[in-house]
Design a protein around this motif. Structure first.
Motif, PDB file in Angstrom:
ATOM      1  N   GLY A   7       0.814  -1.215   0.000  1.00 41.82           N
ATOM      2  CA  GLY A   7       0.000   0.000   0.000  1.00 41.82           C
ATOM      3  C   GLY A   7       0.841   1.255   0.000  1.00 41.82           C
ATOM      4  N   ILE A 298      -6.479   0.657  -0.912  1.00 39.74           N
ATOM      5  CA  ILE A 298      -6.085   1.080   0.424  1.00 39.74           C
ATOM      6  C   ILE A 298      -6.765   0.212   1.486  1.00 39.74           C
ATOM      7  CG2 ILE A 298      -6.188   2.973   2.097  1.00 39.74           C
ATOM      8  CD1 ILE A 298      -4.138   3.364  -0.106  1.00 39.74           C
ATOM      9  N   SER A 304      -4.566   2.239   5.847  1.00 37.90           N
ATOM     10  CA  SER A 304      -5.215   3.264   6.668  1.00 37.90           C
ATOM     11  C   SER A 304      -5.436   2.757   8.091  1.00 37.90           C
ATOM     12  CB  SER A 304      -6.544   3.689   6.039  1.00 37.90           C
ATOM     13  OG  SER A 304      -7.393   2.573   5.854  1.00 37.90           O
ATOM     14  N   VAL A 348      -7.425   7.446   2.972  1.00 33.58           N
ATOM     15  CA  VAL A 348      -6.348   7.225   3.946  1.00 33.58           C
ATOM     16  C   VAL A 348      -6.601   7.997   5.232  1.00 33.58           C
ATOM     17  CG1 VAL A 348      -3.864   7.451   4.364  1.00 33.58           C
ATOM     18  CG2 VAL A 348      -4.705   6.860   2.074  1.00 33.58           C
TER      19      VAL A 348
END
Length: 429
Positions: A7, A298, A304, A348
């Motif tokens: 990522g 993500i 995140s 994010v």
């Protein structure tokens, strides 16, 4: 290689692609597809490429975007903007800097049904800049006023940026619109105060406008009726639950078309408006498609979640984290488009904000305001470049110099909204 590292590499690759001038939407889509395939399986990326366009284009909430754009295009082509500026100029007649205040006021009102900062800046420049130059306004300062006024379109509802934020974070579009009203009005007032301060501090920047009688001021209020009617119908309808934001967009587009038709728009004008709307909508939808792909990537990479967990272990207050995020937005705004910033960063940043316990609606308002700064801040300053294209005889350096006082005003407004969240949330209580 762990999903989190994949990522992080993906985000770095996307930033590099944007810096190399690859279209933002294409960069997000490419990184999202390749990254998703790397974390899951190549067949997963193929399946996402097959399903994602249909999911995005068929999503009901997204249908409000072209309708709000169409509403603004009809308003622009119907001559409403010219009547609006004449009305506000008459209302503030006789005050030093009255044309500048009129430019701010008319930009804010036009933004309330345009939903687009760039459309507001370009439309009001056509109408107001020749008059401001005619009455002795310093050209760079005049452009700064109109560029700043254009940014009001990103906050005053109905706002496409607030709509996109609401969809990306699964918040109520109506709540976002209502929460943006007072911060948007605050911006309009603070910009007007900035004009008044500057023309008193440096009188050469603007001449005193022609005085107008109270009778003329009252008569000029009729120029505000079309905008006020459309705005009240949309916001009151959403606030009282008479219709959804998407239905409100449809109602607003119809009313704008009816006014344009009454003012002489026929098939040629309608065709031109539809083509312009399709072109603008295609850009927005392509960006949303890329944002959805990046969001899936993500999510499966757990980047995140890992960032939110890591930040939770830091010995710093949530306010410090928030300030760092806002500084990041400000720095990104120096180089990137406002809407692109939102769709890239929200997947994010949003989980971190939720994990820190901040209100997601309030954060959306201050995030959009920070993004708004990028529209008038060098070297990107999209509003400035839009105005430059329409006024090539004015130096770009003079325009950026003229907009600096309004950047300071926006920074002060940001501090106020961070310090007093109730300004954004009081109408929701």
């Amino acid at each position: 290689m762990s999903p989190e590292i994949i990522g992080a590499i993906g985000l770095l690759c996307m930033i590099a692609m944007v810096m190399l001038r690859v279209p933002v939407a294409l960069a997000m889509l490419g990184v999202g597809l390749v990254g998703f395939g790397a974390v899951t399986a190549p067949i997963g990326a193929v399946q996402m490429l097959k399903d994602l366009p249909v999911d995005v284009l068929a999503k009901y909430d997204f249908s409000a975007i072209p309708l709000f754009i169409l509403m603004g295009v009809f308003a622009s082509h119907s001559g409403m903007a010219g009547k609006l500026f004449d009305a506000t100029r008459t209302i503030f007649g006789g005050v030093r800097g009255s044309l500048g205040i009129a430019g701010i006021g008319s930009s804010g009102i036009f933004a309330s049904i345009s939903g687009s900062s760039l459309a507001t800046a370009s439309t009001m420049t056509k109408v107001a800049l020749p008059q401001m130059e005619k009455y002795g306004y310093q050209p760079g300062f005049a452009c700064g006023i109109l560029a700043a006024g254009g940014t009001l379109g990103i906050m005053i509802p109905p706002s496409i940026a607030l709509l996109v934020y609401a969809i990306l974070t699964q918040q109520s579009v109506g709540d976002m619109f209502i929460a943006g009203f007072l911060p948007g009005m605050l911006g309009m007032v603070m910009y007007s105060i900035t004009v008044m301060i500057m023309v008193r501090w440096k009188p050469h920047l603007a001449q005193r406008g022609e005085p107008t009688s109270w009778k003329q001021k009252l008569i000029s209020l009729t120029g505000l009726i079309p905008f006020s009617f459309i705005f009240i119908v949309i916001i009151a309808g959403i606030f009282f639950g008479l219709f959804t934001p998407t239905e409100g967009a449809a109602v607003g587009a119809f009313v704008s078309w009816a006014y344009a038709f009454a003012k002489g728009m026929r098939m040629t004008g309608l065709k031109q408006s539809l083509i312009e709307t399709l072109a603008l909508s295609a850009v927005v939808f392509f960006m949303l498609l890329g944002a959805e792909a990046l969001g899936y990537f993500i999510s499966v990479s757990r980047l995140s979640y890992s960032l939110a967990t890591w930040i939770g272990t830091l010995a710093v207050s949530p306010m410090i984290v928030l300030i760092c995020i806002l500084i990041m937005y400000f720095l990104l705004g120096l180089f990137m488009d406002a809407l692109a910033m939102l769709v890239i960063t929200i997947p994010v940043v949003f989980p971190i904000i939720v994990a820190l316990g901040y209100d997601p609606v309030w954060f959306g308002i201050i995030a959009v305001l920070t993004v708004e700064l990028g529209l008038i801040t060098p070297p990107m300053g999209m509003n400035i470049f839009v105005i430059k294209a329409m006024a090539p005889h004015i130096k770009l350096s003079d325009m950026f110099k003229g907009v600096m006082p309004f950047i300071v005003s926006d920074l002060i407004r940001l501090v106020i909204l961070v310090a007093f969240p109730a300004i954004s949330l009081v109408l929701l209580s």
